[in-house]
Design an enzyme around this catalytic site. Structure first.
Site, PDB file in Angstrom:
ATOM      1  N   THR A  48       0.832  -1.204   0.000  1.00 56.30           N
ATOM      2  CA  THR A  48       0.000   0.000   0.000  1.00 56.30           C
ATOM      3  C   THR A  48       0.863   1.249   0.000  1.00 56.30           C
ATOM      4  O   THR A  48       0.654   2.175  -0.800  1.00 56.30           O
ATOM      5  CB  THR A  48      -0.904   0.010   1.246  1.00 56.30           C
ATOM      6  OG1 THR A  48      -1.687  -1.174   1.275  1.00 56.30           O
ATOM      7  CG2 THR A  48      -1.829   1.219   1.232  1.00 56.30           C
ATOM      8  N   THR A  49       1.857   1.297   0.886  1.00 50.58           N
ATOM      9  CA  THR A  49       2.730   2.463   0.993  1.00 50.58           C
ATOM     10  C   THR A  49       3.576   2.645  -0.253  1.00 50.58           C
ATOM     11  O   THR A  49       3.970   3.758  -0.591  1.00 50.58           O
ATOM     12  CB  THR A  49       3.639   2.322   2.228  1.00 50.58           C
ATOM     13  OG1 THR A  49       2.836   2.030   3.363  1.00 50.58           O
ATOM     14  CG2 THR A  49       4.431   3.577   2.485  1.00 50.58           C
ATOM     15  N   TYR A 111     -12.773  -3.945  -3.079  1.00 49.63           N
ATOM     16  CA  TYR A 111     -13.801  -3.462  -4.004  1.00 49.63           C
ATOM     17  C   TYR A 111     -14.869  -4.501  -4.325  1.00 49.63           C
ATOM     18  O   TYR A 111     -16.058  -4.229  -4.176  1.00 49.63           O
ATOM     19  CB  TYR A 111     -13.197  -2.927  -5.313  1.00 49.63           C
ATOM     20  CG  TYR A 111     -14.232  -2.215  -6.160  1.00 49.63           C
ATOM     21  CD1 TYR A 111     -14.687  -0.958  -5.789  1.00 49.63           C
ATOM     22  CD2 TYR A 111     -14.772  -2.812  -7.288  1.00 49.63           C
ATOM     23  CE1 TYR A 111     -15.669  -0.321  -6.542  1.00 49.63           C
ATOM     24  CE2 TYR A 111     -15.743  -2.192  -8.040  1.00 49.63           C
ATOM     25  CZ  TYR A 111     -16.196  -0.936  -7.670  1.00 49.63           C
ATOM     26  OH  TYR A 111     -17.162  -0.314  -8.398  1.00 49.63           O
ATOM     27  N   TYR A 137      -2.924  -9.945   4.762  1.00 48.43           N
ATOM     28  CA  TYR A 137      -2.994  -8.525   5.116  1.00 48.43           C
ATOM     29  C   TYR A 137      -4.449  -8.171   5.411  1.00 48.43           C
ATOM     30  O   TYR A 137      -5.278  -8.102   4.508  1.00 48.43           O
ATOM     31  CB  TYR A 137      -2.445  -7.697   3.963  1.00 48.43           C
ATOM     32  CG  TYR A 137      -2.276  -6.222   4.222  1.00 48.43           C
ATOM     33  CD1 TYR A 137      -2.431  -5.664   5.487  1.00 48.43           C
ATOM     34  CD2 TYR A 137      -1.930  -5.363   3.170  1.00 48.43           C
ATOM     35  CE1 TYR A 137      -2.259  -4.310   5.703  1.00 48.43           C
ATOM     36  CE2 TYR A 137      -1.746  -4.006   3.384  1.00 48.43           C
ATOM     37  CZ  TYR A 137      -1.919  -3.479   4.643  1.00 48.43           C
ATOM     38  OH  TYR A 137      -1.756  -2.137   4.852  1.00 48.43           O
ATOM     39  N   ARG A 142      -9.262  -0.234   4.062  1.00 43.76           N
ATOM     40  CA  ARG A 142      -8.974  -0.063   2.636  1.00 43.76           C
ATOM     41  C   ARG A 142      -9.686  -1.093   1.768  1.00 43.76           C
ATOM     42  O   ARG A 142     -10.116  -0.786   0.660  1.00 43.76           O
ATOM     43  CB  ARG A 142      -7.461  -0.148   2.380  1.00 43.76           C
ATOM     44  CG  ARG A 142      -6.709   1.076   2.836  1.00 43.76           C
ATOM     45  CD  ARG A 142      -5.232   0.969   2.485  1.00 43.76           C
ATOM     46  NE  ARG A 142      -4.486   2.141   2.914  1.00 43.76           N
ATOM     47  CZ  ARG A 142      -4.292   3.227   2.178  1.00 43.76           C
ATOM     48  NH1 ARG A 142      -4.806   3.287   0.959  1.00 43.76           N
ATOM     49  NH2 ARG A 142      -3.594   4.240   2.647  1.00 43.76           N
ATOM     50  N   LYS A 165      -0.532  -9.567   8.755  1.00 45.14           N
ATOM     51  CA  LYS A 165      -0.291  -8.158   9.032  1.00 45.14           C
ATOM     52  C   LYS A 165      -1.623  -7.562   9.456  1.00 45.14           C
ATOM     53  O   LYS A 165      -2.571  -7.526   8.672  1.00 45.14           O
ATOM     54  CB  LYS A 165       0.255  -7.422   7.809  1.00 45.14           C
ATOM     55  CG  LYS A 165       0.440  -5.918   8.076  1.00 45.14           C
ATOM     56  CD  LYS A 165       0.878  -5.148   6.836  1.00 45.14           C
ATOM     57  CE  LYS A 165       0.957  -3.660   7.127  1.00 45.14           C
ATOM     58  NZ  LYS A 165       1.326  -2.859   5.930  1.00 45.14           N
ATOM     59  N   ILE A 205       5.243  -4.125  10.408  1.00 49.94           N
ATOM     60  CA  ILE A 205       5.422  -3.728   9.013  1.00 49.94           C
ATOM     61  C   ILE A 205       4.998  -2.275   8.970  1.00 49.94           C
ATOM     62  O   ILE A 205       3.797  -1.969   8.945  1.00 49.94           O
ATOM     63  CB  ILE A 205       4.607  -4.604   8.052  1.00 49.94           C
ATOM     64  CG1 ILE A 205       5.015  -6.080   8.202  1.00 49.94           C
ATOM     65  CG2 ILE A 205       4.802  -4.151   6.609  1.00 49.94           C
ATOM     66  CD1 ILE A 205       4.176  -7.055   7.372  1.00 49.94           C
TER      67      ILE A 205
END
Length: 323
Positions: A48-49, A111, A137, A142, A165, A205
């Protein structure tokens, strides 16, 4: 207890770009060297980052290549990102394994909002397609959907699925899963690293680890040796930096803004639809940075933020393939 194949201080690496939005590969190398030399023993690329949603698959695979070359044996390299299309995710992770990744991180499909059965099938099929250890994750903010407790227990039975995570922050559930499975947990919320470690998490993380990996190394080392006082001291010193990084704009945006202000990357540019901080947002980041004191390995006397350089967002020449 499952052996940890990932390391304990994992930086969720930003992907530095040039002003035109193309990957700044020299900056990628410098940033990886910096975070590894200062205490990170794991790197998650194109998560993501790392702006996975606007990276192409060839860029994601090249990030693995570059990270392996720079880090060598000093840090594990994890392929983040993935896709909400199972077939695409399988193909990407197979390429990552071929490129030498040490593990993969599978985000909950976003989504399309599948049922828990669909989430589990997605995870299992990807884990079946690679011999690499897998981190799940869990980030409902998100993805739009959480990984339920029962799904985690079922996923834990797959031999390649070894870790989570956690960006959900339900510590009661984390404790329950740790009690009932051999899954490793990694804090996915920079503000909650020490609380997560205190209940049995294996590491972190982190986004802020791009800027200051050394105090996270110190926290991990202190927890490992039972020195709560030292861990608390570093946790407290990090609080305003974490606030600057994680609360005003997306973490990618603020991290690049800060790294550029410190002269550690050439441009703070992000790819659209992300944009740099507006003046009011930049001012809040700068105010928080001004209150940072005593963070190990971080010299803020050189901080020179450039709001103009960060303004707007870039359209790369070749668009990403993540759907």
């Amino acid at each position: 207890m499952t052996e940890n194949p990932f390391g304990q201080v994992l930086a969720a690496l930003v992907t530095p770009f040039q002003a035109d939005g193309e990957v700044a590969w020299d900056d990628v190398e410098r940033l990886i060297e910096d975070v590894v030399a200062n205490g990170a023993d794991g790197i998650v690329v194109s998560g993501t980052t790392g702006e996975t949603s606007t990276l192409t698959d060839p860029e994601k695979i090249r990030l693995i290549d570059v990270a392996k070359q720079v880090a060598g044996s000093r840090a594990k390299i994890i392929q983040g990102g993935g896709s909400n299309e199972t077939a695409h995710a399988i193909d990407l992770y197979r390429q990552a394994e071929k490129a030498g990744a040490d593990g993969v991180m599978i985000v909950t499909p976003y989504y399309n909002k599948p049922t828990q059965a669909g989430i589990l099938t997605h995870f299992r099929m990807i884990a079946d397609a690679t011999d690499l250890p897998v981190v799940l994750y869990d980030i409902p903010g998100r993805s739009g959907i959480e990984i339920k407790y029962e799904t985690l227990l079922r996923a834990a039975k797959h031999p390649n699925i070894v870790a989570v995570k956690d960006a959900k922050g339900d510590f009661a559930e984390v404790s329950r899963v740790l009690n009932e499975t051999d899954l490793l947990y990694f804090s996915g919320d920079d503000a909650n690293v020490l609380p997560a470690l205190s209940i049995g998490a294996s590491g972190l993380i982190g986004v802020t680890a791009n800027i200051a990996p050394a105090p996270y190394r110190a926290i991990i080392d202190a927890v490992n040796s039972g020195d709560l006082h030292t861990a608390q001291r570093h946790h407290k010193s990090l609080e305003p930096l974490v606030r600057a990084t994680m609360t005003h704009v997306p973490g990618t945006v603020s991290t690049k803004y800060i790294l550029h202000g410190l002269g550690r990357i050439e441009s703070p540019r992000v790819r659209l639809p992300l944009v740099g901080p507006e003046d009011a947002e930049a001012a809040r980041i700068e105010d928080d940075i001004a209150s940072v004191v005593g963070v190990e390995g971080l010299d803020l006397t050189r901080f020179r933020p450039d709001r103009n350089a960060a303004a707007g967002g870039a359209l790369p020449k070749i668009h990403g393939t993540t759907r």
